[in-house]
Write a protein that holds these residues in place. Sequence first.
Motif, PDB file in Angstrom:
ATOM      1  N   GLY A 172       2.196   8.241  -3.509  1.00 21.91           N
ATOM      2  CA  GLY A 172       1.042   7.390  -3.779  1.00 21.91           C
ATOM      3  C   GLY A 172       0.254   7.120  -2.521  1.00 21.91           C
ATOM      4  N   ASN A 173      -0.784   6.325  -2.670  1.00 20.57           N
ATOM      5  CA  ASN A 173      -1.652   5.962  -1.551  1.00 20.57           C
ATOM      6  C   ASN A 173      -1.169   4.670  -0.909  1.00 20.57           C
ATOM      7  OD1 ASN A 173      -3.171   8.196  -2.121  1.00 20.57           O
ATOM      8  ND2 ASN A 173      -4.943   7.091  -2.917  1.00 20.57           N
TER       9      ASN A 173
ATOM     10  N   TYR B 267       3.137  10.706   0.214  1.00 24.75           N
ATOM     11  CA  TYR B 267       2.633   9.354   0.461  1.00 24.75           C
ATOM     12  C   TYR B 267       1.500   9.466   1.481  1.00 24.75           C
ATOM     13  CZ  TYR B 267       6.903   8.025  -1.917  1.00 24.75           C
ATOM     14  OH  TYR B 267       7.908   7.904  -2.851  1.00 24.75           O
ATOM     15  N   VAL B 268       0.303   9.133   1.035  1.00 23.46           N
ATOM     16  CA  VAL B 268      -0.896   9.325   1.854  1.00 23.46           C
ATOM     17  C   VAL B 268      -1.362   7.978   2.405  1.00 23.46           C
ATOM     18  CG1 VAL B 268      -3.286  10.129   1.873  1.00 23.46           C
ATOM     19  CG2 VAL B 268      -1.572  11.298   0.445  1.00 23.46           C
TER      20      VAL B 268
ATOM     21  N   VAL C 259      -4.083   5.716   3.657  1.00 24.21           N
ATOM     22  CA  VAL C 259      -5.542   5.711   3.485  1.00 24.21           C
ATOM     23  C   VAL C 259      -6.254   4.859   4.536  1.00 24.21           C
ATOM     24  CG1 VAL C 259      -5.357   6.164   1.013  1.00 24.21           C
ATOM     25  CG2 VAL C 259      -5.425   3.786   1.823  1.00 24.21           C
TER      26      VAL C 259
ATOM     27  N   GLU D 167     -11.417  -1.945   2.590  1.00 22.44           N
ATOM     28  CA  GLU D 167     -10.535  -0.856   2.189  1.00 22.44           C
ATOM     29  C   GLU D 167     -10.497  -0.708   0.666  1.00 22.44           C
ATOM     30  OE1 GLU D 167      -9.152   1.424   3.970  1.00 22.44           O
ATOM     31  OE2 GLU D 167      -9.656   0.593   5.935  1.00 22.44           O
TER      32      GLU D 167
ATOM     33  N   ASN E   7     -11.458   2.716  -1.173  1.00 27.13           N
ATOM     34  CA  ASN E   7     -10.366   3.458  -1.800  1.00 27.13           C
ATOM     35  C   ASN E   7     -10.150   2.993  -3.238  1.00 27.13           C
ATOM     36  OD1 ASN E   7      -9.178   4.985   0.636  1.00 27.13           O
ATOM     37  ND2 ASN E   7      -9.228   2.882   1.377  1.00 27.13           N
TER      38      ASN E   7
ATOM     39  N   LYS F 101      -8.078   3.969  -5.259  1.00 23.78           N
ATOM     40  CA  LYS F 101      -6.654   3.992  -5.620  1.00 23.78           C
ATOM     41  C   LYS F 101      -5.816   3.589  -4.404  1.00 23.78           C
ATOM     42  CE  LYS F 101      -3.164   7.001  -7.791  1.00 23.78           C
ATOM     43  NZ  LYS F 101      -2.151   7.155  -6.729  1.00 23.78           N
ATOM     44  N   ILE F 102      -5.247   2.404  -4.467  1.00 25.22           N
ATOM     45  CA  ILE F 102      -4.277   1.931  -3.471  1.00 25.22           C
ATOM     46  C   ILE F 102      -3.022   1.560  -4.248  1.00 25.22           C
ATOM     47  CG2 ILE F 102      -3.709   0.196  -1.726  1.00 25.22           C
ATOM     48  CD1 ILE F 102      -6.723  -0.096  -1.203  1.00 25.22           C
ATOM     49  N   ASP F 103      -1.932   2.274  -4.002  1.00 25.31           N
ATOM     50  CA  ASP F 103      -0.707   2.047  -4.772  1.00 25.31           C
ATOM     51  C   ASP F 103       0.213   1.016  -4.134  1.00 25.31           C
ATOM     52  OD1 ASP F 103      -1.083   4.100  -6.889  1.00 25.31           O
ATOM     53  OD2 ASP F 103      -1.113   5.440  -5.150  1.00 25.31           O
TER      54      ASP F 103
END
Length: 355
Positions: A167-168, A196-197, A199, A221, A225, A227-229
Amino acid sequence: MTYSTIAKMLTVSAGAIIAGMGSVSIAKAAPPAWCGPKKATLALLDGYGGNSWRQVTTASGKQVVDLCPSITKYEYADGQGDTQKAISDIKGMAAKGIDALVVFGDAGPAVLPAITSVHKAGKVIVPYRVAVGGKEGKNYAKFIGSSFENDGVTWGKWIKSVLPKGGNVLFLSGPAGNSQGLDELKGLKSVLGAEYVFVNPEPFGVTNWDPALTQKVLTAEIAKNPKIDVIVSDFGPSLVGALAAFTKQGRSIPAIATSDGNSLGCFWQESQASNPDFKLFTVATGNDNVRLAVQWAVALATGGEKPTADIFEAPAYEDSVSGKPNAVQCRKDLPGAIYMSSELSPEDQAKAVGR
């Protein structure tokens, strides 16, 4: 029976009772092994003492000092975020005859010359938590670090358990280039693979551990972004004011791996029902790092037994998923600016922060 006879009988009876107690004594708790027999004085010096975390930490250090009767005097100084004052405080405490100094060197290597001069003057000086450079035995008696890399590993393992497919990740830390954040990132990346990226800007989003700046950074942020998981932050309470930015955009607050704080725990309890992705995991926020540093300083100054540990490792504290080692904690009757993981009681923390 005359008054004098009664008085004589009472005197004899009282004497008999006292005599019967001759073998009984009110035992005082034995001092801990790190408290030696030699008398000494001790000072705790902060580079910056103006927030609740430092106030709780200071009270925790004083609590440890109070366990050793060999410490005959205790003093405290707050550098107030001014490097020159912090340097002056270190030199001044030594000049006035303090035997042992425990130093939170917020300014890092900038305070090393002052620390070194005190060490060379024959004082016991123990910097802790923030790396100041130099070498043990040459520049100071002992450095008591904290394993921030271990925190990163602990967070990373939890992230893998709740996001096994990746996930991010948004990672937020304090001032630019601070060693705590860099060590935590090293620990995170030792556990999390390419799925796992991160961001955030490299190496982390800079917040200075300031709630107002944290809100600004996190809002930016979120906008950047979609998508932030999971959010990783090394000062959990600073997130609280910023997390509403998710709900304003119609998004669930994501999973968070961070350090504990009463305000954060209460926020989770109030918010998690309407934020299905809001899982929370914390490590102890580390007020008790000072306890180990004080124990070392006291041992070296009084001839006590040296502690076996010289690095503080913050244990896992809360997990909203497993409930182990604790479910998310909240004391609504006490200030938000306390830390339930601290060994200092919540009530004593409330006194320390003046609430």
